[in-house]
Design an enzyme around this catalytic site. Structure first.
Site, short mmCIF file in Angstrom:
data_model
loop_
_atom_site.label_atom_id
_atom_site.label_comp_id
_atom_site.label_asym_id
_atom_site.label_seq_id
_atom_site.Cartn_x
_atom_site.Cartn_y
_atom_site.Cartn_z
N LYS A 76 0.91 -1.34 -0.14
CA LYS A 76 -0.07 0.04 -0.03
C LYS A 76 1.04 1.16 -0.12
CE LYS A 76 -4.29 -0.72 2.38
NZ LYS A 76 -4.88 -0.73 3.75
N ASP A 112 -9.81 3.96 2.55
CA ASP A 112 -10.31 3.38 4.11
C ASP A 112 -10.83 4.45 5.00
OD1 ASP A 112 -9.06 0.94 3.47
OD2 ASP A 112 -7.03 1.56 4.00
#
Ligand code: ATR
Length: 282
Positions: A76, A112
């Site tokens: 990520k 997120d």
């Protein structure tokens, strides 16, 4: 023979998730359900990709006509370097979990924070206690601050909590004092504690005032000890499965052109999937 020139403007209804390992990922089950539910003739596949192959895999997927995909642990952060553009949100969080291929351009975003916030179902914390100071905590802090909450961070390694507190202008609580919660109306676990094969999260939450909400990003087991405690105290408790569902929806819409439903149906489908995989209920 002259090689065929790739038409990078052509995007198929195909998306991916890359990480290492990838077998445990629920994302293919999640997106697969939405594709079937909406009758879209598309695909969403998981690929296990070692760090050394990250760049070439992403360029290959783009050149093969994928519309984009998700990026998960451990890529990520590194994937940000491969993006032509990184959204402000992703820069703030310091990680990218969603890629969209726009022609030959690679656009990176992080969903997120919005996924976490959507899981709150309209609840707006005023004073929030965040356990943990890793990557997940960063997205959670961004979301909580956008909702106007005063944020406290508590982490086993105090220096990491201090570093986060400086960066995001929040406060810290010593790990030993994490159960002093009488001033809080919200508690979230972003650590790996309580996860299957990890140590339990050792916390007593009975000082949380009535009406408080407890969120556990851990969803394996499905009902963690923390959520059980919250349940027995009559507090609203939210499973990390909701964050997983809600963080997935924006990517799905970008790649496949339709907004998926984030209702109990998909939650129940994931529980079935977890049962099939033999995950523990509690
Ligand atoms: P993620 O990206 O999922 O947040 P991470 O960046 O590795 O993962 O962060 C893991 C978090 O779980 C950290 O806050 C970590 O605490 P430390 O910073 O002290 O390592 C926390 N954590 C993991 N194992 C722990 C344990 N046994 N006790 C307390 N905290 C733990």
């Amino acid at each position: 023979m002259i090689g065929k020139i790739k038409d990078l403007s052509r995007k198929d209804k195909k998306a991916f998730v890359i990480g290492e390992p990838i077998d445990h990922s629920l994302s293919p089950a999640l997106h697969g359900f939405w594709l079937r539910q909406l009758g879209i003739d598309g695909s969403y596949e998981g690929f296990s990709v070692p760090a050394d192959y990250l760049a070439r895999t992403i360029y290959k997927l783009r050149d093969d006509g994928y519309a984009g995909g998700n990026v998960t642990i451990p890529h990520k952060e590194k994937v940000m370097l491969l993006c032509d553009e990184v959204s402000e949100r992703a820069q703030k969080i310091g990680a990218v979990n969603t890629l969209v291929f726009d022609g030959d351009k690679i656009l990176g975003d992080n969903t997120d924070a919005e996924g976490f916030a959507a899981g709150l179902g309209g609840f707006k914390p005023k004073k929030a206690m965040v356990l943990g100071a890793g990557g997940a905590a960063r997205a959670v802090i961004v979301a909580l601050q956008e909702l106007g909450a005063e944020v406290y961070v508590s982490n086993r390694t105090a220096e990491k909590a201090e570093k986060l507190a400086q960066e995001f202008s929040c406060k810290t609580i010593a790990w030993e004092n994490k159960d002093e919660l009488s001033e809080s109306d919200f508690l979230v676990n972003t650590t790996s504690l309580g996860m299957e094969s990890q140590p339990e999260l050792d916390i007593d939450i009975k000082s949380l005032p009535d009406g408080s909400v407890v969120y556990d990003l851990v969803y394996n087991p499905i009902e963690t000890d923390l959520l059980k405690q919250a349940h027995s105290l009559g507090l609203k408790n939210i499973s990390g499965l909701w964050m997983l569902i809600h963080q997935a929806a924006p990517g799905f819409e970008k790649w496949f052109g339709e907004k998926p439903e984030t209702t109990q149906d998909i939650y129940d489908h994931l529980i079935l999937e977890l049962n099939k995989r033999g995950w523990k209920q509690a």
